[in-house]
Design a protein around this motif. Structure first.
Motif, PDB file in Angstrom:
ATOM      1  N   ARG A  40      -7.456 -66.411 -62.731  1.00  0.00           N
ATOM      2  CA  ARG A  40      -8.057 -66.556 -64.063  1.00  0.00           C
ATOM      3  C   ARG A  40      -7.038 -66.304 -65.182  1.00  0.00           C
ATOM      4  O   ARG A  40      -7.205 -66.770 -66.315  1.00  0.00           O
ATOM      5  N   GLU A  41      -6.000 -65.535 -64.907  1.00  0.00           N
ATOM      6  CA  GLU A  41      -4.951 -65.264 -65.893  1.00  0.00           C
ATOM      7  C   GLU A  41      -3.817 -66.282 -65.809  1.00  0.00           C
ATOM      8  O   GLU A  41      -2.737 -66.075 -66.372  1.00  0.00           O
ATOM      9  N   ASN A  42      -4.060 -67.344 -65.033  1.00  0.00           N
ATOM     10  CA  ASN A  42      -3.061 -68.408 -64.859  1.00  0.00           C
ATOM     11  C   ASN A  42      -1.809 -67.918 -64.135  1.00  0.00           C
ATOM     12  O   ASN A  42      -0.713 -68.433 -64.330  1.00  0.00           O
ATOM     13  N   LYS A  43      -1.995 -66.915 -63.278  1.00  0.00           N
ATOM     14  CA  LYS A  43      -0.910 -66.393 -62.460  1.00  0.00           C
ATOM     15  C   LYS A  43      -1.105 -66.837 -61.009  1.00  0.00           C
ATOM     16  O   LYS A  43      -2.228 -67.070 -60.557  1.00  0.00           O
ATOM     17  N   SER A  44       0.007 -66.930 -60.292  1.00  0.00           N
ATOM     18  CA  SER A  44      -0.054 -67.321 -58.886  1.00  0.00           C
ATOM     19  C   SER A  44      -0.321 -66.095 -58.014  1.00  0.00           C
ATOM     20  O   SER A  44       0.372 -65.075 -58.136  1.00  0.00           O
ATOM     21  N   SER A  45      -1.329 -66.191 -57.142  1.00  0.00           N
ATOM     22  CA  SER A  45      -1.701 -65.072 -56.276  1.00  0.00           C
ATOM     23  C   SER A  45      -1.946 -65.570 -54.856  1.00  0.00           C
ATOM     24  O   SER A  45      -2.260 -66.753 -54.643  1.00  0.00           O
ATOM     25  N   ALA A  46      -1.796 -64.667 -53.908  1.00  0.00           N
ATOM     26  CA  ALA A  46      -2.076 -64.996 -52.505  1.00  0.00           C
ATOM     27  C   ALA A  46      -3.576 -64.981 -52.251  1.00  0.00           C
ATOM     28  O   ALA A  46      -4.302 -64.128 -52.779  1.00  0.00           O
ATOM     29  N   ILE A  47      -4.053 -65.923 -51.451  1.00  0.00           N
ATOM     30  CA  ILE A  47      -5.478 -66.029 -51.113  1.00  0.00           C
ATOM     31  C   ILE A  47      -5.883 -64.862 -50.218  1.00  0.00           C
ATOM     32  O   ILE A  47      -5.170 -64.491 -49.285  1.00  0.00           O
ATOM     33  N   GLU A  48      -7.046 -64.270 -50.496  1.00  0.00           N
ATOM     34  CA  GLU A  48      -7.627 -63.236 -49.622  1.00  0.00           C
ATOM     35  C   GLU A  48      -8.414 -63.941 -48.510  1.00  0.00           C
ATOM     36  O   GLU A  48      -9.184 -64.870 -48.783  1.00  0.00           O
ATOM     37  N   MET A  49      -8.211 -63.486 -47.276  1.00  0.00           N
ATOM     38  CA  MET A  49      -8.831 -64.170 -46.139  1.00  0.00           C
ATOM     39  C   MET A  49      -9.640 -63.213 -45.254  1.00  0.00           C
ATOM     40  O   MET A  49      -9.449 -62.000 -45.255  1.00  0.00           O
ATOM     41  N   GLY A  50     -10.531 -63.802 -44.482  1.00  0.00           N
ATOM     42  CA  GLY A  50     -11.254 -63.103 -43.426  1.00  0.00           C
ATOM     43  C   GLY A  50     -11.396 -64.034 -42.244  1.00  0.00           C
ATOM     44  O   GLY A  50     -11.312 -65.264 -42.400  1.00  0.00           O
ATOM     45  N   CYS A  51     -11.560 -63.505 -41.055  1.00  0.00           N
ATOM     46  CA  CYS A  51     -11.835 -64.363 -39.887  1.00  0.00           C
ATOM     47  C   CYS A  51     -12.933 -63.736 -39.041  1.00  0.00           C
ATOM     48  O   CYS A  51     -13.108 -62.508 -39.024  1.00  0.00           O
ATOM     49  N   TYR A  52     -13.676 -64.600 -38.329  1.00  0.00           N
ATOM     50  CA  TYR A  52     -14.908 -64.180 -37.678  1.00  0.00           C
ATOM     51  C   TYR A  52     -15.075 -64.956 -36.375  1.00  0.00           C
ATOM     52  O   TYR A  52     -15.238 -66.173 -36.395  1.00  0.00           O
ATOM     53  N   GLY A  53     -15.003 -64.261 -35.245  1.00  0.00           N
ATOM     54  CA  GLY A  53     -15.030 -64.936 -33.956  1.00  0.00           C
ATOM     55  C   GLY A  53     -16.235 -64.561 -33.097  1.00  0.00           C
ATOM     56  O   GLY A  53     -16.714 -63.425 -33.140  1.00  0.00           O
TER      57      GLY A  53
END
Length: 569
Positions: free
Chosen positions: A402-415
């Motif tokens: 939202r601040e026009n900055k580059s950020s890493a995506i937050e992830m989750g996984c479910y098996g």
């Protein structure tokens, strides 16, 4: 006279010619699945699925897919089974010894995917550019591969298996944790739909990564995992995550073990001391040290850690030492010799009265400090993870926030282990007659068992229950087996209702109830219906301790009684 069609001959080929009580009671579950025609093992850890086994497997898959599409609002994808080496090298997992690795004609290297964190991250970063593109949840149900050195338990630990794996993508940790909670709620629905009581437990994330994970288990004595549950707060945790305290502390008078580690800067030697008859819990040890521990020390020998410590510090006499003492120890415990000869006592630090060993049954729950822990052997069938940015950072999966900055995506996984579920449910539900599946998992809902040559009776029964049962009726048996063998086979493969008829008692029909409501052992609801309708439906009930419950009704009331019986199954 018409010849039997090829599909029927093919179907009959998978039915055993003989079903004896000894075979049913003595064979391990994975061998019984083979004997009864659910599947056929080709090699250790590899199976071919046969018609009735595939029906049950597809039903489990559909239960999972229904909730993923509906409650989770996820999108289904299908990733390639082959994953390129460079992705796994980037995340540091190519060295995993359980990967099936192969090389193509161009000498490029791949692995058969055991899980798809690398591939899904590499795929989805092409479709996520800003925070407006998230949250996203995608999943697949497909085969996975793991080069197990010792496959065992048939479907419980195989080299090829069917798995549902889902992955979430969010713009911040708060949303990631909301997704994690949402998916755990969906998992509660899925395992409830499957019809077998289960327990969820907080767990160690292991090699997958992340700082939060939850497992789903079936309690059974044959399980390889151990869960500890508090009798006061009710919290369940696996042994890697559970903290416990002795009912009386500082009482260990025997030998003491030590595990050496270093802090992340490698300028402090950390010494974890614990009773020799206990196992160190690495997760609790790291927590006791304030999480400032170099994780690579976990699998190194003590001499290797000390060598790294000496090489990382020019003058050891000025280096720092931190001793962490398990709460079971006291000053009279038999401690090992300290490895350094020269040191300053002023550089020593010590933390006492923490628990750093694996919990045991009968100890005090570390979460509530009130209840005692009870241990159960379990079979793990599902696992959810909050991954954080472990894979998105490594694979440069970025977005504009939202601040026009580059950020890493937050992830989750479910098996969820789909094929493993079939093996686990079979293990849990089997009895002296064979398997006793929940009705939603059983290959068929009902069977029609008539003596050979009574096709008119069989067709009349099929006609009567067609609207109620549809394609959920099994009526194909080899003409070489008699009525008794057909009934035994129906019971052995776990069909909930076995419909039996013959010329002698016709038009009355018998219904033997093989099914069971595994969530509820209370009085079945059909009893109330029987009180009101037994005269109108001419409905008789015969019950015995050693034989299946039996219902006898005229053919014209068969469909109505079946409907009432299925309300309890």
């Amino acid at each position: 006279m018409l010849k039997r069609c090829v599909p029927c001959r093919f179907y009959h080929a998978f039915q055993p010619r003989k079903i004896s009580r000894d075979i049913i009671e003595t064979l391990p579950s994975h061998e019984l699945l083979q004997h009864l025609g659910f599947l056929r093992q080709t090699q250790s850890g590899l199976v071919n699925w046969l018609p009735i086994g595939l029906r049950s497997l597809n039903k489990i898959e559909n239960i999972v897919r229904n909730r993923m599409n509906g409650a989770a609002d996820a999108m289904e994808v299908q990733l390639s089974t082959m994953s390129p080496k460079n992705l796994w090298e980037t995340t540091g997992r190519w060295s995993n010894t359980e990967l099936f690795k192969l090389r193509d004609a161009r000498k490029a290297e791949f692995c058969l995917t055991p899980t798809c964190e690398e591939d899904i991250t590499n795929l989805m970063k092409n479709y996520i550019s800003t925070y407006k593109d998230m949250p996203l949840l995608v999943y697949q149900i497909t085969k996975k591969y793991r080069d197990e050195l010792r496959p065992r338990g048939g479907l419980l630990r195989g080299r090829e298996f069917l798995m549902k794996d889902a992955y979430s993508f969010t713009g911040n940790k708060e949303d990631a944790l909301k997704m994690f909670a949402q998916m755990n709620a969906v998992y509660e629905m899925i395992f409830t739909d499957l019809g077998i009581p289960f327990v969820s437990a907080w767990a160690d994330s292991g090699d997958i990564g992340g700082d939060l994970s939850k497992e789903y288990h079936y309690i059974h004595s044959s399980g390889e995992d151990t869960l500890l549950t508090c009798d006061h707060c009710g919290t369940s945790s696996n042994i890697e995550k559970c903290e416990s305290f002795p009912q009386e502390g500082n009482t260990h008078m025997g030998e003491v073990n030590v595990k050496y580690a270093l802090n992340k800067a490698r300028d402090t030697l950390i010494c974890f001391y614990y009773p020799k008859d206990r196992s160190l819990n690495w997760n609790l040890a790291i927590e006791a040290a304030g999480h400032d521990v170099d994780g690579s020390m976990r699998d190194k020998r003590e001499d290797e850690v000390l060598k790294i410590f000496r090489e990382s510090n020019e003058d050891l006499i000025f280096s720092r030492i931190l001793r962490i003492m398990d709460c079971r120890l006291n000053s009279r415990s038999n401690f090992p010799d300290f490895p350094l000869r020269q040191y300053l006592k002023s550089n020593f630090g010590q933390i006492d009265d923490v628990s750093i060993v694996e919990a045991r049954e009968g100890e005090i729950c570390g979460l509530c400090s009130e209840g005692l822990l009870k241990a159960n052997k379990t079979i793990e069938v599902g696992h959810t993870f909050h991954l954080g940015t472990k894979y998105s950072q490594a694979l440069e999966a970025q977005f504009t926030d939202r601040e026009n900055k580059s950020s890493a995506i937050e992830m989750g996984c479910y098996g969820i282990g789909v094929s493993r579920l079939l093996g686990a449910i079979g293990e849990i539900t089997r009895d002296k007659h064979g398997f006793r599946w929940p009705s939603r998992v059983a290959p068929y809902q009902a069977s029609i068992c008539v003596a050979p040559g009574n096709n008119e009776i069989k067709q009349r029964i099929k006609q009567e229950i067609q609207e109620t049962m549809g394609s959920e009726v099994m009526d194909k048996f080899s003409e070489k087996v008699g009525l008794g063998a057909r009934i035994s086979y129906s019971h052995a493969i776990g069909i909930p209702l076995c419909i039996i008829a013959g010329p002698k008692n016709w038009p009355n029909v018998e219904i033997e109830v093989r099914g069971k409501n595994w969530f509820n052992d209370d009085t079945p609801s059909w009893r109330e219906a029987h009180k009101e309708l037994r005269n109108a439906l001419q409905w008789q009930v015969i019950e015995g301790d050693s034989k299946p419950e039996k219902h006898i009704v005229p053919i014209e009331h068969l469909s109505r009684v079946i409907t009432l019986l299925f309300e309890d199954l």
